[in-house]
Enzyme design. Structure first.
Site, short mmCIF file in Angstrom:
data_model
loop_
_atom_site.label_atom_id
_atom_site.label_comp_id
_atom_site.label_asym_id
_atom_site.label_seq_id
_atom_site.Cartn_x
_atom_site.Cartn_y
_atom_site.Cartn_z
CG LEU A 194 -1.84 -1.31 1.24
CD1 LEU A 194 -2.41 -1.52 2.63
CD2 LEU A 194 -2.94 -1.21 0.20
CB THR A 254 7.72 2.33 2.78
OG1 THR A 254 8.45 1.56 1.83
CG2 THR A 254 8.71 3.17 3.59
CE LYS A 281 11.99 1.22 0.59
NZ LYS A 281 10.63 0.76 0.32
CE LYS A 323 5.04 6.64 1.13
NZ LYS A 323 5.54 5.25 1.37
#
Length: 304
Positions: free
Chosen positions: A64, A92, A169, A237
């Site tokens: 997502l 993430t 990440k 983001k």
């Protein structure tokens, strides 16, 4: 194996295709229906709801946009999933959100694997993604047959417990953002100093920025940042998630947000992230003597 795949963005569709190609029973769900018609035509089933998708699944994979969308979907998973369902979250989301999602899944009687992926559309299509896993050894062993459908078996790395994969990440994506921002400013400086752009690119390609220039140079040279492998907005983001993950001031991350805001203002929000290197020429808003732009002219705040 019955796999529910939740999220049919560009990456999700390619990863789900690898599951289907592996001969498994695949059920798809996406907030906007009809995004994966080619997979349905190839034998997948499109569910009308998250609950419908996971009701008889052995494994659920989430791919997502971010922590908010993952949290919303997981609430529905908790309600309908069979006891012991293995949830693999490739979204993430950041380390704290991953831990919260893991705790909630455990309370609902589910197993949770924090498994963000490293790589873009090409590796996803080929099933060669790197996967950064935060999970117990036992849960990773249970998830590995699914992870190996879209990830390179040699690059499925257990970083630690739930949250550790998401933490690494953010580190990886911040390094990508910082390198691209360095290209942006060094190219801009070369232009401001009257250097030929190709000469500057050649020099940068032989240095420590050569890795990213190796595959983004054609876009930077042409000024055509389509099709995107990873968008400017998606990069912004992830950088915001990195800023929120630590009380330490991250000056480079804040500078990257300024560049992503400027790129979005030029219409590049949905373009490839390398568009942040496409800085416009100097104008009256900046002084070539001081190199300092008028803060009032900045279209986007650098605050997360």
């Amino acid at each position: 194996m019955r796999v529910a795949f939740l999220g049919m963005g560009k990456m999700g569709r390619l990863m789900a295709a690898r599951v289907l190609a592996g001969g498994h029973e695949l059920t798809l769900w996406n907030r906007t229906p009809g995004r994966a018609g080619e997979l349905v035509a190839a034998g997948a089933r499109e569910a009308a709801s998250v609950a419908d998708a996971v009701a008889d699944a052995d494994v659920a994979v989430l791919m997502l946009y971010g922590p908010e969308s993952a949290g919303d979907v997981m609430e529905s998973v908790h309600v309908a999933a069979p006891a012991g369902l293995l949830v693999i979250n490739a979204t993430t989301v950041g380390p704290e959100a991953a831990r919260e999602l893991g705790r909630a899944a455990s309370a609902a009687g589910l197993r949770y694997v924090d498994a963000p992926v490293v790589g873009t559309l090409g590796p996803a299509r080929e099933g060669k993604l790197k996967i950064l896993v935060g999970a117990s050894e036992l849960d990773l062993a249970a998830a590995r047959p699914t992870l190996e459908l879209f990830g390179d078996p040699e690059r499925i790395v257990r970083v630690g417990d739930v949250g550790a994969g998401s933490a690494l990440k953010l580190v990886v994506n911040l390094s990508l953002a910082a390198a691209t921002a360095a290209i942006a400013e060094t190219l801009a400086l070369g232009t401001d100093l009257g250097l030929d752009r190709q000469v500057v690119l050649d020099e940068l390609a032989g240095g420590f920025l050569g890795g990213i220039l190796g595959y983004k140079r054609p876009m930077i040279e042409s000024g055509d940042f389509t099709p995107p492998a990873f968008t400017v907005e998606a990069l912004a983001k992830d950088v915001r998630l990195a800023i929120r993950a630590t009380p330490r001031p991250l000056g480079i991350a804040q500078a990257v947000l300024d560049l992503t805001g400027q790129a979005a203002d030029r219409g590049h929000g949905e373009a490839d992230f390398s568009a942040i290197a496409d800085l416009p020429p100097l104008d009256a808003a900046a002084s070539p003597t001081t190199g300092t732009a008028d803060p009032a002219r900045r279209p986007y705040s650098t605050q997360a």
